[in-house]
Design a protein around this motif. Structure first.
Motif, PDB file in Angstrom:
ATOM      1  N   LEU A   1       0.829  -1.207   0.000  1.00 42.50           N
ATOM      2  CA  LEU A   1       0.000   0.000   0.000  1.00 42.50           C
ATOM      3  C   LEU A   1       0.867   1.262   0.000  1.00 42.50           C
ATOM      4  CD1 LEU A   1      -2.846   1.239   0.247  1.00 42.50           C
ATOM      5  CD2 LEU A   1      -2.595   1.052   2.727  1.00 42.50           C
ATOM      6  N   GLY A   2       1.939   1.243   0.797  1.00 37.33           N
ATOM      7  CA  GLY A   2       2.848   2.374   0.816  1.00 37.33           C
ATOM      8  C   GLY A   2       3.459   2.624  -0.551  1.00 37.33           C
ATOM      9  N   GLY A   3       3.847   1.547  -1.232  1.00 38.51           N
ATOM     10  CA  GLY A   3       4.390   1.687  -2.577  1.00 38.51           C
ATOM     11  C   GLY A   3       3.379   2.265  -3.552  1.00 38.51           C
ATOM     12  N   ILE A   4       2.126   1.827  -3.417  1.00 41.89           N
ATOM     13  CA  ILE A   4       1.065   2.347  -4.287  1.00 41.89           C
ATOM     14  C   ILE A   4       0.947   3.857  -4.136  1.00 41.89           C
ATOM     15  CG2 ILE A   4      -1.441   2.402  -4.667  1.00 41.89           C
ATOM     16  CD1 ILE A   4      -1.470  -0.572  -3.864  1.00 41.89           C
ATOM     17  N   PHE A   5       0.910   4.321  -2.893  1.00 40.69           N
ATOM     18  CA  PHE A   5       0.707   5.750  -2.672  1.00 40.69           C
ATOM     19  C   PHE A   5       1.918   6.576  -3.073  1.00 40.69           C
ATOM     20  CE2 PHE A   5      -2.999   4.483  -0.296  1.00 40.69           C
ATOM     21  CZ  PHE A   5      -3.878   5.530  -0.561  1.00 40.69           C
ATOM     22  N   LEU A   6       3.104   6.030  -2.914  1.00 39.84           N
ATOM     23  CA  LEU A   6       4.284   6.746  -3.384  1.00 39.84           C
ATOM     24  C   LEU A   6       4.238   6.921  -4.897  1.00 39.84           C
ATOM     25  CD1 LEU A   6       7.053   5.085  -1.187  1.00 39.84           C
ATOM     26  CD2 LEU A   6       6.425   7.515  -1.172  1.00 39.84           C
ATOM     27  N   LEU A   7       3.944   5.850  -5.607  1.00 46.18           N
ATOM     28  CA  LEU A   7       3.873   5.917  -7.063  1.00 46.18           C
ATOM     29  C   LEU A   7       2.757   6.853  -7.518  1.00 46.18           C
ATOM     30  CD1 LEU A   7       4.369   2.119  -7.842  1.00 46.18           C
ATOM     31  CD2 LEU A   7       5.930   3.955  -8.508  1.00 46.18           C
ATOM     32  N   GLU A   8       1.577   6.724  -6.905  1.00 41.94           N
ATOM     33  CA  GLU A   8       0.448   7.548  -7.319  1.00 41.94           C
ATOM     34  C   GLU A   8       0.688   9.033  -7.044  1.00 41.94           C
ATOM     35  OE1 GLU A   8      -3.290   6.382  -5.754  1.00 41.94           O
ATOM     36  OE2 GLU A   8      -3.370   4.494  -6.856  1.00 41.94           O
ATOM     37  N   THR A   9       1.213   9.340  -5.863  1.00 41.70           N
ATOM     38  CA  THR A   9       1.354  10.747  -5.488  1.00 41.70           C
ATOM     39  C   THR A   9       2.453  11.432  -6.287  1.00 41.70           C
ATOM     40  OG1 THR A   9       0.655  10.106  -3.256  1.00 41.70           O
ATOM     41  CG2 THR A   9       1.514  12.329  -3.542  1.00 41.70           C
TER      42      THR A   9
ATOM     43  N   LEU B   1       1.372   4.139 -14.261  1.00 46.23           N
ATOM     44  CA  LEU B   1       1.315   2.767 -14.774  1.00 46.23           C
ATOM     45  C   LEU B   1       1.868   1.797 -13.738  1.00 46.23           C
ATOM     46  CD1 LEU B   1       0.579   1.084 -17.276  1.00 46.23           C
ATOM     47  CD2 LEU B   1       2.937   1.399 -18.069  1.00 46.23           C
ATOM     48  N   GLY B   2       2.970   2.188 -13.090  1.00 47.38           N
ATOM     49  CA  GLY B   2       3.507   1.361 -12.014  1.00 47.38           C
ATOM     50  C   GLY B   2       2.534   1.234 -10.855  1.00 47.38           C
ATOM     51  N   ALA B   3       1.804   2.319 -10.562  1.00 47.05           N
ATOM     52  CA  ALA B   3       0.812   2.267  -9.484  1.00 47.05           C
ATOM     53  C   ALA B   3      -0.315   1.297  -9.824  1.00 47.05           C
ATOM     54  CB  ALA B   3       0.249   3.665  -9.232  1.00 47.05           C
ATOM     55  N   ALA B   4      -0.708   1.257 -11.099  1.00 46.75           N
ATOM     56  CA  ALA B   4      -1.745   0.313 -11.511  1.00 46.75           C
ATOM     57  C   ALA B   4      -1.294  -1.128 -11.303  1.00 46.75           C
ATOM     58  CB  ALA B   4      -2.119   0.549 -12.980  1.00 46.75           C
ATOM     59  N   LEU B   5      -0.033  -1.407 -11.610  1.00 47.76           N
ATOM     60  CA  LEU B   5       0.510  -2.750 -11.375  1.00 47.76           C
ATOM     61  C   LEU B   5       0.573  -3.065  -9.882  1.00 47.76           C
ATOM     62  CD1 LEU B   5       3.390  -2.685 -14.011  1.00 47.76           C
ATOM     63  CD2 LEU B   5       1.320  -4.090 -14.112  1.00 47.76           C
ATOM     64  N   ALA B   6       0.953  -2.066  -9.082  1.00 45.34           N
ATOM     65  CA  ALA B   6       1.022  -2.274  -7.634  1.00 45.34           C
ATOM     66  C   ALA B   6      -0.371  -2.495  -7.046  1.00 45.34           C
ATOM     67  CB  ALA B   6       1.696  -1.076  -6.966  1.00 45.34           C
ATOM     68  N   ARG B   7      -1.374  -1.792  -7.564  1.00 43.56           N
ATOM     69  CA  ARG B   7      -2.754  -2.026  -7.106  1.00 43.56           C
ATOM     70  C   ARG B   7      -3.176  -3.459  -7.399  1.00 43.56           C
ATOM     71  NH1 ARG B   7      -7.372   2.504  -8.107  1.00 43.56           N
ATOM     72  NH2 ARG B   7      -6.382   4.339  -7.181  1.00 43.56           N
TER      73      ARG B   7
END
Length: 313
Positions: free
Chosen positions: A96-104, A173-179
């Motif tokens: 989840l932390g990785g997702i938010f880092l990528l998204e933000t 795109l990386g955030a989509a993969l992490a999700r």
């Protein structure tokens, strides 16, 4: 023995047993759709209160604002988690932390419209990943829908002309993969399947805050949370509360609750309205514009994800 006059017609009990899960799934759909609405607005809100120098500080504030409330409200159930459940939830929190880092970081470097549409590829990635895990070949219709969506993202990210996608687009795109990874892990980690959703959400957010706090202490990662908070006005605090309470607490609690009652693919596909809300917020409120190429890409993304939803049922 049931009196003849009160006997159910043949097949009725079977039909009722089949309709109950369908009704439960439809009830689970409603809060997931609400998540799509608030997530659609989150990109514009994050863009409005965040810069490259304040990403880490904003994330610490965003998660830290609700974490104490969660911990106090669910303390008894939190203490009842087993070590295996704590490890599982902690792992999900790191993702989840990785997702938010990528998204933000991503939304800082691209438009809110692009961010919402690119992240919608999660709806394609999740069924593909689920099929790979189960070693089942997806249907031809779904593969065609995936191709349409990918083509749409290519056009969307090149709306100003045929150039390479920008760094913000690649981060999204990386955030989509992490999700996708987060949804699959939530469904497959057996230790979290029977645990209390509120407690699991608390542990996840705690693990994510720990990641952000460690990064904030590293020199060169931007302004710290106290400096960011000191620079906020009323509008920035309102945006932070929206992101913290609705887009974080409510959204991830609902996602975990729904995944365990339906399926990863169904949850991801129900979030398919998110790009519509992201585009609407970006254009109507943020003053963003899509050129002809970008508009064509947006249409293809939405058409491909809608086709993909039908293809997986």
């Amino acid at each position: 023995m049931t009196p003849p006059a009160l006997e159910a017609p043949r097949g009725a009990s079977h039909s009722a047993s089949g309709s109950a899960p369908r009704r439960a799934a439809r009830l689970a759909d409603l809060p997931v759709l609400a998540v799509a609405v608030v997530w659609g607005g989150s990109y514009l809100a994050a863009k409005g209160i965040t810069t490259t120098q304040t990403v880490i500080g904003v994330l610490v504030l965003r998660f830290g604002l609700v974490l104490p409330v969660l911990a106090v409200a669910g303390w008894r159930r939190l203490r009842a988690l087993t070590p295996a459940q704590l490890r599982g939830a902690g792992l999900l929190g790191l993702v989840l932390g990785g997702i938010f880092l990528l998204e933000t970081y991503g939304v800082v470097h691209t438009s809110a419209t692009n961010a919402g549409l690119i992240i919608s590829l999660t709806m394609i990635f999740t069924p593909l990943a689920e099929a790979a895990v189960k070693r089942q070949l997806p249907s031809g219709g779904f593969l065609a829908a995936a191709a349409v969506s990918v083509a749409g993202v290519v056009l969307l990210t090149q709306g100003g002309g045929f150039t390479a996608p920008g760094p913000g687009d690649l981060l999204m795109l990386g955030a989509a993969l992490a999700r996708t990874l987060n949804v699959l892990l939530t469904a497959r980690i057996k230790a979290v399947q029977e645990a209390d959703s509120l407690s699991l959400t608390t542990v996840q957010l705690g693990a994510a805050v720990l990641v952000f706090a460690v990064l904030a202490a590293v020199p060169g990662t931007g302004d710290g949370p106290w400096a960011v908070a000191a620079g906020f006005g009323a509008a920035e605090w309102a945006g932070l509360v929206f992101l913290s309470v609705l887009c974080t607490l409510f959204a991830f609690f609902v996602q975990m609750w729904a995944v365990r009652r339906t399926s990863p693919s169904r949850v991801s596909l129900l979030l398919g309205t998110e790009p519509l809300w992201a585009a609407a917020a970006g254009i109507a409120i943020g003053g963003e514009h899509l050129g002809p190429v970008g508009l064509a890409g947006a249409v293809l993304v939405l058409a491909g994800t809608a086709w993909g939803r039908r293809a997986v049922g």
